[in-house]
Scaffold this motif. Structure first.
Motif, PDB file in Angstrom:
ATOM      1  N   ALA A   1      28.641  53.607  38.196  1.00 51.44           N
ATOM      2  CA  ALA A   1      28.183  52.573  38.892  1.00 51.44           C
ATOM      3  C   ALA A   1      28.291  51.443  38.096  1.00 51.44           C
ATOM      4  O   ALA A   1      28.897  50.480  38.726  1.00 51.44           O
ATOM      5  N   LYS A   2      28.031  51.196  36.826  1.00 50.62           N
ATOM      6  CA  LYS A   2      28.216  50.141  35.938  1.00 50.62           C
ATOM      7  C   LYS A   2      29.789  49.792  35.759  1.00 50.62           C
ATOM      8  O   LYS A   2      29.941  48.399  35.592  1.00 50.62           O
ATOM      9  N   SER A   3      30.596  50.578  35.991  1.00 52.19           N
ATOM     10  CA  SER A   3      32.131  50.525  35.657  1.00 52.19           C
ATOM     11  C   SER A   3      32.448  49.599  37.080  1.00 52.19           C
ATOM     12  O   SER A   3      33.693  49.177  36.887  1.00 52.19           O
TER      13      SER A   3
ATOM     14  N   GLY B   1      24.169  47.401  38.773  1.00 47.90           N
ATOM     15  CA  GLY B   1      23.602  48.659  39.205  1.00 47.90           C
ATOM     16  C   GLY B   1      23.231  49.010  40.529  1.00 47.90           C
ATOM     17  O   GLY B   1      22.770  50.035  40.980  1.00 47.90           O
ATOM     18  N   LEU B   2      23.764  48.219  41.585  1.00 43.09           N
ATOM     19  CA  LEU B   2      23.404  48.310  42.909  1.00 43.09           C
ATOM     20  C   LEU B   2      24.623  48.744  43.590  1.00 43.09           C
ATOM     21  O   LEU B   2      25.713  48.582  43.226  1.00 43.09           O
TER      22      LEU B   2
ATOM     23  N   GLN C   1      23.769  50.369  53.646  1.00 44.21           N
ATOM     24  CA  GLN C   1      22.406  50.487  52.737  1.00 44.21           C
ATOM     25  C   GLN C   1      23.084  50.170  51.377  1.00 44.21           C
ATOM     26  O   GLN C   1      24.073  50.095  51.035  1.00 44.21           O
ATOM     27  N   GLN C   2      21.940  49.660  50.815  1.00 43.01           N
ATOM     28  CA  GLN C   2      21.954  49.121  49.304  1.00 43.01           C
ATOM     29  C   GLN C   2      21.068  49.856  48.579  1.00 43.01           C
ATOM     30  O   GLN C   2      19.674  49.972  48.831  1.00 43.01           O
ATOM     31  N   ILE C   3      21.545  50.652  47.763  1.00 39.22           N
ATOM     32  CA  ILE C   3      20.887  51.565  46.834  1.00 39.22           C
ATOM     33  C   ILE C   3      20.904  51.115  45.445  1.00 39.22           C
ATOM     34  O   ILE C   3      21.822  50.844  44.834  1.00 39.22           O
TER      35      ILE C   3
END
Length: 496
Positions: free
Chosen positions: A296-298, A303-304, A310-312
């Motif tokens: 996800a960070k890439s 980190g969202l 939806q927001q996770i």
């Protein structure tokens, strides 16, 4: 209408071939060009010029050489503006006949889709757009077919999937998804390497198909005169390597399953599988969280994850829930209580849950979860406490032989990871395989077959091991907010 479109296309093809011949006859130019040295990309031009004023660029000059496909052309006579796209983006070029003399003919004769090289100085137009004032043009490749509609892009879904090259040319957002796919996989590799895992390769063509409940593709090896199978999982070969003492291994590779197709399934797809000696399910949970966060960070540093509406937040600790507890919350049925098959079937009938005749209680529990729980799990949730019957390769829970040490990770209502404390008892494993073989005889064509060589490997001793599988394509769908697996596969499977 179709005949009219075909006629228009044929007219364009004919005109473009005439222009190709004119390049040869009138200008002595090879329409399909040669090697070309460039020193800049579109993004470099924007990085240098976007934050500078027109006057600043006139003082702080920079000469660049770029190359790319012409997507738009404006103007005529003595001046032409054009939009040129390379792998990094799009930049405007400005060609003046007085600056280029005979070289100006190249851009004047160029069609949309043609590939050219440009040398020139970075400037700003009166409208404030960073542009290259061209002083030399080099012909590189003639496009003999027109581009998709330049105003609306390529919107036909079927054409986008069948002719991905047109999708990549016409739709920058699609192009970006596949750039992100590469970054995500690289981030996963970097994380796995950083914690001591060794990347390996195992056979795609196998003598027996095992490691998952799935129908295989069957092929034939002529020299050996035997049927062989495209792998449905990498699991059993990777665990052989644990027996061999490699201790931490992983593979990112293609898997093939002869199944139906929908927005989350393609017959050919990519998985990550990893195995670590001396680990159990708790260690693999930590590994899984860190893989998801690294991936996800890439894409997004904060980190969202934005998926649909939806927001996770995947920076928070992932929840851990028992499968049977989740079912009880939704239906009131407690499958942890001692239960015979007749009772389980009665619960299924009362709740309109369909089941196969060869199913046991564990299959029915799993089906209840799929129907009543799966889509409700939005925040990252490890679901553990799986029935034995649907987990033939996982170690049993201590003191609870009807359930195994297994979890699946759910995010936004979908499954993204599957993990076991691996079964390393060869006697138990043989019994599980035999039970699967019995299911196959009773109609379950996705049941495991008996892999004698794998059992023999276990008989040499496999250390306690934690194993993990992640569907890479589904993870990329999640991280890039794509609704279909075909949107993250460069060349998805299509009907002829």
């Amino acid at each position: 209408m179709t005949e009219k479109v075909d006629a228009e296309l044929n007219d364009q093809l004919r005109v473009r071939r005439q222009k190709l011949q004119a390049l040869k006859d009138d200008l002595g130019i090879d329409p399909f060009g040669h090697r070309f040295d460039r020193d800049s990309y579109a993004k470099d031009v924007h990085a240098f010029g976007d934050d500078k004023s027109k006057e600043a660029l006139e003082k702080d000059t920079k000469h660049v050489v770029i190359a790319g496909r012409m997507l738009a052309k404006r103007g005529a006579g003595k001046i032409i503006f054009a939009d040129i796209r390379d792998v990094s983006g799009t930049v405007q070029v400005y060609a003046r006949r007085d600056d280029l003399a005979d070289n100006y003919t190249l851009i004047r004769r160029a069609d949309l889709g043609d590939i050219l090289g440009f040398a020139g100085t970075i400037m700003k137009t009166d409208a404030g757009e960073t542009t290259i004032l061209v002083d030399k043009i080099t012909w590189l490749s003639k496009a003999l077919r027109p581009l998709p509609d330049k105003f609306h892009g390529l919107t036909d879904i079927d054409t986008r999937y069948r002719k991905r090259y047109l999708d990549l040319i016409a739709n920058p957002a699609s192009f970006d998804v596949f750039v992100m796919r590469s970054k995500i996989i690289k981030a996963i590799r970097n994380y796995m390497d950083s914690i001591g895992f060794l990347e390996v390769e195992t056979p795609i063509l196998q003598n027996s198909a095992g490691g998952a409940a799935a129908r295989p593709f069957i092929t034939h090896h002529n020299a050996l005169d035997i049927d062989m199978y495209l792998r449905i999982a990498t699991e059993l070969y990777l665990k052989r390597l644990i027996v061999g003492g490699m201790e931490r291994v992983y593979e990112i590779g293609r898997i093939f399953r002869n199944e139906g197709m929908d927005t989350r399934h393609n017959p050919e797809f990519t998985t990550l599988e990893s195995y670590a000696a001396y680990w159990d399910l708790s260690d693999v949970m930590v590994e899984t969280e860190n893989i998801i966060r690294a991936a996800a960070k890439s894409v997004n540093e904060n980190g969202l994850i934005e998926y649909g509406d939806q927001q996770i937040d995947i920076t928070k600790a992932f929840a851990k829930k028992s499968m049977t507890e989740l079912i009880k919350e939704k239906t009131g049925i407690d499958f942890d209580q001692p239960m015979d098959l007749e009772t389980a079937r009665r619960y299924a009938d009362e709740n309109k849950v369909k089941y196969e005749l060869f199913w046991g209680v564990g299959h029915i529990i799993s089906e209840f979860f799929d129907i009543f729980v799966e889509k409700t799990l939005i925040e990252p949730t490890f679901v553990y406490h799986f029935p034995l019957e649907v987990s033939p390769l996982a170690k049993k829970e201590d003191g609870n032989p009807n359930f195994v040490q297994r979890f699946e990770l759910y995010i936004a209502g979908g499954e993204y990871a599957n993990a076991f404390t691996e079964l390393n008892d060869p006697i138990d494993q043989r019994q599980r395989f035999e039970a699967q073989a019995a299911e196959r005889e009773n109609g379950n064509d996705e049941a495991e077959s008996i892999d004698e060589d794998y059992i023999e490997a276990l008989e040499h001793g496999m250390a306690p091991t934690g194993g993990l599988g992640i569907g890479i394509d589904r993870l990329i769908m999640l991280l890039t907010d794509q609704p279909s697996i075909r949107d993250v596969l460069l060349f998805p499977t299509m009907r002829n």
